[in-house]
Design an enzyme around this catalytic site. Structure first.
Site, PDB file in Angstrom:
ATOM      1  N   HIS A 152     -41.728  21.657 -76.071  1.00 22.51           N
ATOM      2  CA  HIS A 152     -41.979  20.366 -75.814  1.00 22.51           C
ATOM      3  C   HIS A 152     -40.269  20.429 -75.424  1.00 22.51           C
ATOM      4  CE1 HIS A 152     -39.183  20.683 -80.155  1.00 22.51           C
ATOM      5  NE2 HIS A 152     -40.792  20.355 -80.620  1.00 22.51           N
ATOM      6  N   HIS A 161     -38.100  23.101 -77.445  1.00 21.40           N
ATOM      7  CA  HIS A 161     -37.984  24.470 -76.776  1.00 21.40           C
ATOM      8  C   HIS A 161     -37.265  24.795 -75.918  1.00 21.40           C
ATOM      9  CE1 HIS A 161     -41.546  23.054 -79.664  1.00 21.40           C
ATOM     10  NE2 HIS A 161     -40.883  24.092 -79.670  1.00 21.40           N
ATOM     11  N   CYS A 180     -45.240  23.683 -98.601  1.00 26.95           N
ATOM     12  CA  CYS A 180     -44.919  23.483 -96.613  1.00 26.95           C
ATOM     13  C   CYS A 180     -46.198  23.873 -95.706  1.00 26.95           C
ATOM     14  CB  CYS A 180     -43.620  22.831 -96.925  1.00 26.95           C
ATOM     15  SG  CYS A 180     -43.660  21.442 -95.211  1.00 26.95           S
ATOM     16  N   CYS A 192     -43.221  24.158 -92.789  1.00 26.63           N
ATOM     17  CA  CYS A 192     -41.933  25.551 -93.137  1.00 26.63           C
ATOM     18  C   CYS A 192     -42.914  26.597 -93.316  1.00 26.63           C
ATOM     19  CB  CYS A 192     -41.347  24.783 -94.147  1.00 26.63           C
ATOM     20  SG  CYS A 192     -40.250  23.712 -94.416  1.00 26.63           S
ATOM     21  N   CYS A 225     -41.490  17.312 -98.401  1.00 23.54           N
ATOM     22  CA  CYS A 225     -40.083  18.630 -98.058  1.00 23.54           C
ATOM     23  C   CYS A 225     -38.955  17.258 -96.278  1.00 23.54           C
ATOM     24  CB  CYS A 225     -40.966  19.331 -96.078  1.00 23.54           C
ATOM     25  SG  CYS A 225     -39.823  20.384 -95.558  1.00 23.54           S
ATOM     26  N   HIS A 239     -40.492  17.926 -92.802  1.00 18.62           N
ATOM     27  CA  HIS A 239     -41.749  17.571 -92.167  1.00 18.62           C
ATOM     28  C   HIS A 239     -41.818  16.824 -92.989  1.00 18.62           C
ATOM     29  CE1 HIS A 239     -41.487  21.790 -91.564  1.00 18.62           C
ATOM     30  NE2 HIS A 239     -41.589  21.845 -90.136  1.00 18.62           N
ATOM     31  N   LYS A 262     -37.156  12.074 -84.493  1.00 17.19           N
ATOM     32  CA  LYS A 262     -37.247  13.360 -83.829  1.00 17.19           C
ATOM     33  C   LYS A 262     -38.592  13.335 -83.062  1.00 17.19           C
ATOM     34  CE  LYS A 262     -38.867  17.124 -86.908  1.00 17.19           C
ATOM     35  NZ  LYS A 262     -38.651  17.764 -88.408  1.00 17.19           N
ATOM     36  N   LYS A 288     -45.303  14.791 -81.319  1.00 13.96           N
ATOM     37  CA  LYS A 288     -46.669  14.434 -80.683  1.00 13.96           C
ATOM     38  C   LYS A 288     -46.659  12.480 -81.050  1.00 13.96           C
ATOM     39  CE  LYS A 288     -49.921  17.299 -80.568  1.00 13.96           C
ATOM     40  NZ  LYS A 288     -50.625  18.455 -79.903  1.00 13.96           N
TER      41      LYS A 288
HETATM   42 ZN   LIG Z   1     -41.928  21.929 -94.074  1.00 12.06          ZN
END
Ligand SMILES: [Zn+2]
Length: 504
Positions: free
Chosen positions: A21, A24, A130, A133, A147, A150, A304, A307
């Site tokens: 995405h 990156h 997680c 992570c 988390c 995430h 964020k 997807k």
């Molecule tokens: Zn995480």
């Protein structure tokens, strides 16, 4: 004496559980600008990127897609490889950790070295994991039981794993960072890391049960029931790509004996790079990195990149629409060194049009003026018009301004310094009215011809300075401009940058 420095720079290696995405692409371009800037200054540079193929979340994604893991990972990794050329990246190397024959021997060797140092031991472990992570998390890391990175609650995992004795390295790590031998930028990240280390380091798990990894990854040497933990495996890519496994020449040259070993990473993986990775290297008797630059994130409409939220924008689509010049220019002009940047297509279109209106137009006008009025070329030794003072000063200060900004990893400040010269050159054209001078010269005004001569000399000089400093930001555009200028090619001068419709 040569003051040429040797500079090794890496991006993080992304998981390949999905497609690349825009985030990156941002990191790739930031690292590319820094690498190209060093090369432009004559430093020796090696620039590495790659993909983290061995992550467990790749396995989960393949299973969810009903695909064999190897096939799924190869397909996704290829999407990242396929992004490097359209983005105009100058990476010397690209490592895929599942298939590259350099990787496994290097990881095994690193493991053995940590084991020989007495830093690896087995123990039963129960902890919160997680999967986003790919790490055990502590209750204190969580926000409302989730988390913070995430947004998912971690799962409870109970297994017998290999552990790395991180606790033993606390003093060494503190000293490394406090002394500046490991530089962490920006400074608030450094302070966060120092506070984390001072809070006390606990040993971390560096293996997973083979069964949980579904057989994917590198087995622990002498313990095939376990695979080497994702992060131990992934971080090692920075040296395995240099053939650390066979202690090759590249490893000596670019790691042990380089002046700077820089990792460019996103904020979510700071701890792995600034704490775990240096500790592993020190344990193995190897040099830690010298510099870690942490960038923040891109958001889309304040959200964020994800997807499921529909905000995972495909960089190739953006390049198709606006060209790599447009995308790279937006990254370097609008993304700050600190803080998240919000992507909106209209902002990118504005930046792409800035190239056409500001830079394309400047080069185009200069070529037209010089080719029409001084076909034999512009000569030196004329009196500088007073209007040129600011422009000439900006031109001579530009390389140092860009060096200073890049040394602070402030790519936006570097691009802004360049753009100020472009803007000043355009102001200079408006102030001196070279067309009027040319007209007056043709009707016999000798003084006007002399002034025109000086104006065009300054202008052409400014265009050459801009063109010399442009490659780190827009490498292919810089080549096009150089060719057009060298040949005083008016046709090419007119078509340097396309214009785009305003985005509603
Ligand atoms: Zn995480």
């Amino acid at each position: 004496m040569s003051n040429k420095r040797r500079f090794y720079i890496t991006t993080a290696i992304p998981y390949v559980n999905g497609d690349p995405h825009l985030g990156h692409a941002l990191e790739f371009v930031q690292a590319d600008v820094l690498a190209r800037h060093r090369r432009l200054r004559g430093d020796e540079v090696r620039f590495l990127s790659g993909t983290d193929d061995n992550a467990l979340k790749n396995v989960d994604a393949a299973v969810a897609a009903g695909r064999p893991v190897g096939e799924f990972v190869a397909e996704k990794a290829q999407r990242f490889v396929d992004l490097t050329k359209p983005l105009q990246l100058s990476n010397d190397d690209f490592i895929r950790t599942s298939t590259d024959p350099r990787h496994r021997p290097g990881v095994e060797r690193l493991w053995q070295a940590c084991a020989e140092a007495g830093d690896l031991y087995q123990r039963d472990y129960e902890g919160l994991y997680c999967s986003g992570c790919e790490a055990f998390v502590l209750p204190g890391d969580l926000a409302d039981g989730r988390c913070p990175e995430h947004g998912e609650p971690p799962e409870l995992i109970v297994e017998r794993n290999w552990f790395f004795r991180l606790s033993r390295h606390q003093g060494v790590l503190l000293d490394l960072i406090e002394s500046g031998r490991l530089r962490i930028e920006p400074e608030h990240r450094r302070n966060e890391v120092l506070a984390f280390i001072r809070g006390g380091l606990t040993d971390f798990s560096v293996s997973r049960a083979q069964e949980r990894a579904r057989g994917w990854g590198i087995p622990v040497p002498d313990d095939p029931e376990q695979v080497i933990y994702v992060w131990f495996d992934a971080l090692a890519n920075y040296i395995t790509a240099l053939r650390s496994g066979s202690d090759g020449d590249d490893y000596r040259r670019w790691w042990r004996e380089s002046d700077e070993r820089l990792h460019v990473i996103g904020k979510g993986i700071t701890r792995f790079h600034t704490v775990y990775w240096p500790a592993i290297l020190i344990s193995a008797g190897q040099s830690p990195p010298t510099t870690i630059f942490v960038h923040d994130y891109l958001t889309v409409g304040g959200q964020k990149l994800s997807k499921s939220l529909g905000t995972a924008i495909d960089p190739l689509q953006i390049i198709e629409r606006y060209g790599a010049d447009g995308l790279r220019w937006w990254f370097v002009r609008d993304v700050p060194r600190n803080g998240d940047a919000d992507f909106r297509e209209e902002l990118l279109a504005t930046r792409a049009n800035e190239l056409a209106d500001g830079l394309g137009n400047l080069i185009n006008r200069t070529i037209a003026l010089v080719s029409r009025n001084h076909p034999e070329g512009v000569c030196q030794g004329v009196d500088w018009p007073t209007e040129s003072e600011t422009l000439r000063a900006r031109c001579s200060e530009l390389p140092a301004a860009i060096d200073k900004a890049c040394a602070a990893f402030d790519v936006r400040a570097a691009a802004t310094a360049l753009w100020e010269v472009v803007a000043e050159a355009n102001r200079f054209v408006s102030a001196t009215q070279p067309w009027e001078l040319a007209r007056a010269g043709r009707s016999g005004n000798h003084e006007a011809s002399e002034i025109l001569h000086a104006v065009l000399t300054v202008l052409l000089g400014a265009c050459h300075v801009i063109t010399r400093e442009l490659p780190p930001f827009l490498p292919l555009a810089a080549e096009r401009i150089r060719e057009a200028l060298d040949n005083l090619d008016t046709q090419r001068g007119r078509t340097l940058f396309p214009k785009f419709e305003e985005v509603p």
